[in-house]
Design a protein around this motif. Structure first.
Motif, PDB file in Angstrom:
ATOM      1  N   LEU A  94      -2.242  -3.639 -10.203  1.00  0.00           N
ATOM      2  CA  LEU A  94      -2.955  -4.337 -11.290  1.00  0.00           C
ATOM      3  C   LEU A  94      -2.863  -3.571 -12.610  1.00  0.00           C
ATOM      4  CD1 LEU A  94      -6.148  -5.566  -9.394  1.00  0.00           C
ATOM      5  CD2 LEU A  94      -4.459  -7.038 -10.527  1.00  0.00           C
ATOM      6  N   GLU A  95      -2.717  -2.253 -12.518  1.00  0.00           N
ATOM      7  CA  GLU A  95      -2.701  -1.415 -13.730  1.00  0.00           C
ATOM      8  C   GLU A  95      -1.298  -1.190 -14.295  1.00  0.00           C
ATOM      9  OE1 GLU A  95      -4.717   2.188 -12.738  1.00  0.00           O
ATOM     10  OE2 GLU A  95      -6.645   1.205 -12.397  1.00  0.00           O
ATOM     11  N   VAL A  96      -0.262  -1.492 -13.518  1.00  0.00           N
ATOM     12  CA  VAL A  96       1.095  -1.216 -13.998  1.00  0.00           C
ATOM     13  C   VAL A  96       1.487  -2.172 -15.117  1.00  0.00           C
ATOM     14  CG1 VAL A  96       1.804  -0.299 -11.767  1.00  0.00           C
ATOM     15  CG2 VAL A  96       2.280  -2.690 -12.307  1.00  0.00           C
ATOM     16  N   GLU A  97       2.374  -1.682 -15.990  1.00  0.00           N
ATOM     17  CA  GLU A  97       2.780  -2.478 -17.153  1.00  0.00           C
ATOM     18  C   GLU A  97       4.262  -2.814 -17.163  1.00  0.00           C
ATOM     19  OE1 GLU A  97       1.488  -0.309 -20.579  1.00  0.00           O
ATOM     20  OE2 GLU A  97      -0.638  -0.682 -20.201  1.00  0.00           O
ATOM     21  N   ASN A  98       5.027  -2.248 -16.235  1.00  0.00           N
ATOM     22  CA  ASN A  98       6.452  -2.575 -16.179  1.00  0.00           C
ATOM     23  C   ASN A  98       6.966  -2.407 -14.752  1.00  0.00           C
ATOM     24  OD1 ASN A  98       7.226   0.302 -15.831  1.00  0.00           O
ATOM     25  ND2 ASN A  98       6.554   0.480 -17.960  1.00  0.00           N
ATOM     26  N   LYS A  99       8.217  -2.837 -14.549  1.00  0.00           N
ATOM     27  CA  LYS A  99       8.815  -2.843 -13.211  1.00  0.00           C
ATOM     28  C   LYS A  99       8.963  -1.434 -12.650  1.00  0.00           C
ATOM     29  CE  LYS A  99      11.055  -5.150  -9.937  1.00  0.00           C
ATOM     30  NZ  LYS A  99      11.500  -4.080  -9.060  1.00  0.00           N
ATOM     31  N   GLU A 100       9.279  -0.475 -13.484  1.00  0.00           N
ATOM     32  CA  GLU A 100       9.447   0.902 -13.012  1.00  0.00           C
ATOM     33  C   GLU A 100       8.141   1.447 -12.431  1.00  0.00           C
ATOM     34  OE1 GLU A 100      11.026   5.259 -14.608  1.00  0.00           O
ATOM     35  OE2 GLU A 100      11.033   3.543 -15.964  1.00  0.00           O
ATOM     36  N   GLU A 101       7.032   1.193 -13.116  1.00  0.00           N
ATOM     37  CA  GLU A 101       5.725   1.642 -12.627  1.00  0.00           C
ATOM     38  C   GLU A 101       5.356   0.934 -11.324  1.00  0.00           C
ATOM     39  OE1 GLU A 101       2.896   1.043 -15.733  1.00  0.00           O
ATOM     40  OE2 GLU A 101       3.721   2.614 -17.025  1.00  0.00           O
ATOM     41  N   LEU A 102       5.703  -0.347 -11.235  1.00  0.00           N
ATOM     42  CA  LEU A 102       5.420  -1.111 -10.025  1.00  0.00           C
ATOM     43  C   LEU A 102       6.214  -0.560  -8.845  1.00  0.00           C
ATOM     44  CD1 LEU A 102       4.193  -3.436  -8.462  1.00  0.00           C
ATOM     45  CD2 LEU A 102       5.872  -4.970  -9.476  1.00  0.00           C
ATOM     46  N   ASP A 103       7.486  -0.241  -9.085  1.00  0.00           N
ATOM     47  CA  ASP A 103       8.327   0.328  -8.019  1.00  0.00           C
ATOM     48  C   ASP A 103       7.762   1.650  -7.508  1.00  0.00           C
ATOM     49  OD1 ASP A 103       9.996  -1.799  -8.266  1.00  0.00           O
ATOM     50  OD2 ASP A 103      11.608  -0.736  -9.300  1.00  0.00           O
ATOM     51  N   LYS A 104       7.251   2.473  -8.428  1.00  0.00           N
ATOM     52  CA  LYS A 104       6.663   3.758  -8.031  1.00  0.00           C
ATOM     53  C   LYS A 104       5.401   3.555  -7.192  1.00  0.00           C
ATOM     54  CE  LYS A 104       8.525   6.572 -11.785  1.00  0.00           C
ATOM     55  NZ  LYS A 104       8.230   7.313 -13.024  1.00  0.00           N
ATOM     56  N   ALA A 105       4.612   2.541  -7.567  1.00  0.00           N
ATOM     57  CA  ALA A 105       3.394   2.227  -6.806  1.00  0.00           C
ATOM     58  C   ALA A 105       3.760   1.799  -5.386  1.00  0.00           C
ATOM     59  CB  ALA A 105       2.602   1.126  -7.513  1.00  0.00           C
ATOM     60  N   LEU A 106       4.816   1.020  -5.254  1.00  0.00           N
ATOM     61  CA  LEU A 106       5.262   0.566  -3.935  1.00  0.00           C
ATOM     62  C   LEU A 106       5.838   1.725  -3.120  1.00  0.00           C
ATOM     63  CD1 LEU A 106       6.940  -2.849  -4.869  1.00  0.00           C
ATOM     64  CD2 LEU A 106       4.741  -2.493  -3.732  1.00  0.00           C
ATOM     65  N   GLU A 107       6.538   2.625  -3.773  1.00  0.00           N
ATOM     66  CA  GLU A 107       7.077   3.807  -3.076  1.00  0.00           C
ATOM     67  C   GLU A 107       5.945   4.667  -2.507  1.00  0.00           C
ATOM     68  OE1 GLU A 107       9.644   5.871  -5.760  1.00  0.00           O
ATOM     69  OE2 GLU A 107      11.356   4.588  -5.344  1.00  0.00           O
TER      70      GLU A 107
END
Length: 270
Positions: A94-107
């Motif tokens: 919910l807090e991520v602002e771009n795809k790179e941040e989202l990928d890191k959250a999933l990792e």
């Protein structure tokens, strides 16, 4: 007949320079407006796609939380632990602002579930593995495809230069020893290259970096491009980045050091 007799040299055509200048300015403004509008449209489209992907990911995690509750093969204590990992991931997303941040959250989430899986008994372990597969199948397939593209782009640029052909073949072979030897040979060759050869090899690495999506390989290539201009190269760092990208291209992402670092970063913030 009359036209032939007309002396065109005597014909005077007057041009209003101010009007020509105004027309040129208007044309330039129109072109700039179109360019700005196109860039803005592309960014808006990318943002919309990201938001849709983000919402779909959150929905997937919410569905899996419900499935955990319904799963009779997992103990109540482990259900709570698993749900906490998924709920924490939802908050991160919910807090991520771009795809790179989202990928890191999933990792980070994938790593935590892997650690939890290793703690469990066989039946529960199997359930958590299935959970991981459902949650991260799309993400890992996408990561695999990106890694394959990154390696192909790198090999395509290297093979264009005589100095890079051995390294390109070593990457293609997927043999770690061959890769190590090719990089060691390149490091020695660089010492004897002319300024023009160094410049050409540097440009090839720079172009490969510009087409690379994986952050670690991109950074290693950018650094290598700068180093080559100075007549040197960090072979170990480039080898590590290439090897990790090859692992991702094979679908072996769970043991990657990036994931471990991401997990450690998350653990420090908890």
């Amino acid at each position: 007949k009359h036209i032939r007799k007309f002396d065109f040299k005597k014909l005077k055509i007057e041009v209003d320079k101010r009007e020509v200048f105004k027309s040129f300015v208007i044309l330039l403004i129109c072109l700039l407006t179109m360019t700005i509008k196109t860039d803005a449209t592309i960014k808006a489209k990318d943002l919309k796609l990201f938001e849709v992907y983000k919402e779909e990911t959150i929905e997937t995690f919410e569905e899996e939380v419900e499935k955990i509750d319904e799963n009779e093969k997992i103990s109540k204590e482990e259900k709570e632990a698993l749900k906490k990992i998924l709920e924490d991931t939802k908050k991160d997303i919910l807090e991520v602002e771009n795809k790179e941040e989202l990928d890191k959250a999933l990792e980070r989430s994938e790593l935590k579930l892997k650690e939890k899986e290793e703690e469990l008994k066989e039946e529960e372990k199997s359930e958590v593995k299935s959970l991981k597969d459902r949650l991260f199948e799309k993400f890992n397939n996408e990561k695999k495809e990106k890694a394959e593209n990154d390696l192909n782009n790198l090999m395509n640029e290297l093979v264009k230069k005589e100095e890079g052909k051995e390294l390109a073949n070593a990457i293609l072979s997927e043999d770690e020893k061959e890769l190590e030897e090719a990089l060691a040979n390149l490091r020695e060759d660089i010492k004897n290259m002319s300024p023009n050869e160094l410049n050409q090899l540097s440009k090839a690495l720079e172009k490969a970096a510009s087409e690379t999506e994986g952050s670690e390989l991109k950074e290693a290539l950018e650094e290598a491009s700068k180093d080559v201009k100075k007549g040197e190269i960090d072979a170990s760092k480039l080898k590590e980045a290439i090897t990790k990208t090859q692992e991702k291209a094979k679908g072996d992402s769970e043991g990657s050091e990036e994931g471990e670092e991401a997990g450690e970063t998350s653990g420090e913030g908890d």
